[in-house]
Scaffold this active site. Structure first.
Site, short mmCIF file in Angstrom:
data_model
loop_
_atom_site.label_atom_id
_atom_site.label_comp_id
_atom_site.label_asym_id
_atom_site.label_seq_id
_atom_site.Cartn_x
_atom_site.Cartn_y
_atom_site.Cartn_z
N SER A 48 1.02 2.07 1.47
CA SER A 48 0.85 2.08 0.02
C SER A 48 2.14 1.68 -0.68
O SER A 48 3.23 2.18 -0.37
CB SER A 48 0.45 3.48 -0.45
OG SER A 48 -0.84 3.80 -0.02
N ASP A 67 -1.84 2.48 -11.20
CA ASP A 67 -1.25 2.99 -9.96
C ASP A 67 0.04 2.23 -9.59
O ASP A 67 0.25 1.85 -8.45
CB ASP A 67 -2.25 2.91 -8.79
CG ASP A 67 -1.83 3.78 -7.61
OD1 ASP A 67 -0.96 4.65 -7.79
OD2 ASP A 67 -2.36 3.57 -6.50
N HIS A 79 0.98 6.69 -6.96
CA HIS A 79 0.61 7.85 -6.15
C HIS A 79 1.60 8.13 -5.02
O HIS A 79 1.60 9.22 -4.45
CB HIS A 79 -0.82 7.69 -5.59
CG HIS A 79 -0.95 6.75 -4.45
ND1 HIS A 79 -1.39 5.45 -4.59
CD2 HIS A 79 -0.72 6.91 -3.12
CE1 HIS A 79 -1.43 4.86 -3.41
NE2 HIS A 79 -1.02 5.72 -2.50
#
Length: 390
Positions: free
Chosen positions: A232, A154, A124
């Site tokens: 992230s 992911d 993402h």
């Protein structure tokens, strides 16, 4: 006569004061000793002497740090060179002039996987971007190319052409034997503030989150180490500085860290990344089961891999393996417990993953398992994980 007597008395008193001061004045050694003894027990000491203002400040600071602080500092200094900052750009075309402009679309973190320049991050982080810039710990910037993606996990892999530059691949650990309460460390770039370290513990194991593709990611690590936007794709490390997870999301109504963060376990990373580097996609042999996490298997005194769930139309379903379920009264009915794959004994998930890593889609294997106390076996032809995504 009186005047002379008074005057003489004054002289004697003055002389007495002078002599008394001289007699009772302590020597310099006694003064130094008194000053030394007056220091509190908490006064930092170095080489048996009190630290003076002229002493080296860095030496004093290092000397006064606790052992656990020094260990954390050492962990950060050794691990930080493996962590990088990722900036993504998207192309936007002007409606009137038709000119194409690069627009910053997001930032995130990543880490160096190998000396060939492969960078692991979250899918993402780079989703919908057309250009990627990787900033290493030494602040050098590198244009990166996209190597492969796995939206269901992911995860994504970029590559920089850093020929001639010494890269520092991250140390890879294990996530199959983690314990709730053990210390963890997250390094990333929250809100664009690069090389940020946060610490905490593992709050829970076996969590489930939803990936960008909508598919569930199981056995996710929950931590209270502060994870904010920009973290992230960064690494979650154990106390030895080894990778145990990839920080992927937070649970927060405001978007800032609220003490609940999630990391994809490194077992998934080790499963996905080699295929992304080699093929650009995941091509793994598929058995078709959802196994029970080792921590809960140990609590239930299960030796082997318990089949928690079975993927529809998978080899496991076709072979008749049974998943764990609940009866009408809510009681748990244990599924099959896999004990052997071919001639390899299976005691835990590591054994299962190690066996499958040596196999390819289309291979025929023998699965031996326990059902209701009986030993059974089935022949299974492994499918491809690529076909399971179609």
């Amino acid at each position: 006569m009186k005047l002379n007597f008074v005057f003489g008395g004054v002289i004697m008193v003055a002389l007495g004061i002078f002599v008394g001061k001289k007699i009772y004045q302590p020597d310099s050694d006694m003064v130094d000793k008194t000053k030394t003894e007056s220091l509190s027990d908490d006064t930092p000491m170095l080489d048996n002497e009190a630290i003076s203002p002229k002493d080296d400040v860095d030496s004093v600071a290092t000397f006064s740090l606790k052992d656990y602080e020094l260990e954390t500092i050492n962990l950060f200094e050794k691990s930080a060179p493996s962590v990088c900052f990722i900036t993504t750009l998207s192309m936007r075309r002007n409606y009137w002039t038709r000119d194409v402009t690069e627009i910053p679309s997001g930032t995130g973190s990543g880490f160096i996987w190998d000396t060939e320049g492969h960078i692991v991050t979250n899918y993402h982080v780079i989703k919908d971007a057309q250009k990627f810039t990787v900033t290493l710990a030494d602040q050098s910037n590198w244009v990166a190319e996209l190597v492969g993606i796995e939206p269901n996990k992911d995860l994504a892999v970029l590559k920089i052409n850093a020929e001639g530059k010494k890269l520092n691949p991250i140390k890879v650990g294990s996530s199959t034997k983690l314990k709730v309460g053990q210390s963890v460390f997250a390094i990333g770039n929250p809100f664009g503030l690069d090389q940020t370290l946060t610490t905490g513990i593992i709050s829970a194991l076996g969590r489930e989150i939803t990936s960008v593709s909508g598919r569930p990611i199981k056995d996710v690590i929950q931590t209270d180490a502060a994870i904010n936007p920009g973290n992230s794709g960064g690494p979650l490390l154990d106390s030895h500085g080894r990778l145990i997870g990839v920080n992927t999301m937070i649970y927060s109504p405001s978007g800032a860290s609220a003490g609940i963060g999630f990391s994809i376990p490194v077992s998934e990373v080790k499963w996905v990344v080699p295929d992304l580097i080699k093929y650009g996609e995941v091509r793994k042999p598929l058995l078709g089961i959802t196994p029970l996490n080792d921590e809960y298997a140990q609590q239930w005194n299960i030796h082997g891999v318990l089949v928690l769930g079975i993927i529809k139309d998978s080899p496991a379903e076709k072979a008749g393996l049974q998943a764990t379920m609940r009866d009408a009264h809510g009681h748990i009915i244990m599924g099959d417990i896999i004990r052997m794959l071919d001639n390899d004994e299976i005691n835990n998930l590591d054994d299962l993953f190690d066996f499958l890593e040596k196999k390819s889609p289309g291979d025929k294997i023998k699965v031996s398992y326990i059902r209701d106390g009986k030993e059974l076996s089935s022949d299974i032809v492994l499918a491809s994980s690529v076909s399971s995504k179609e």
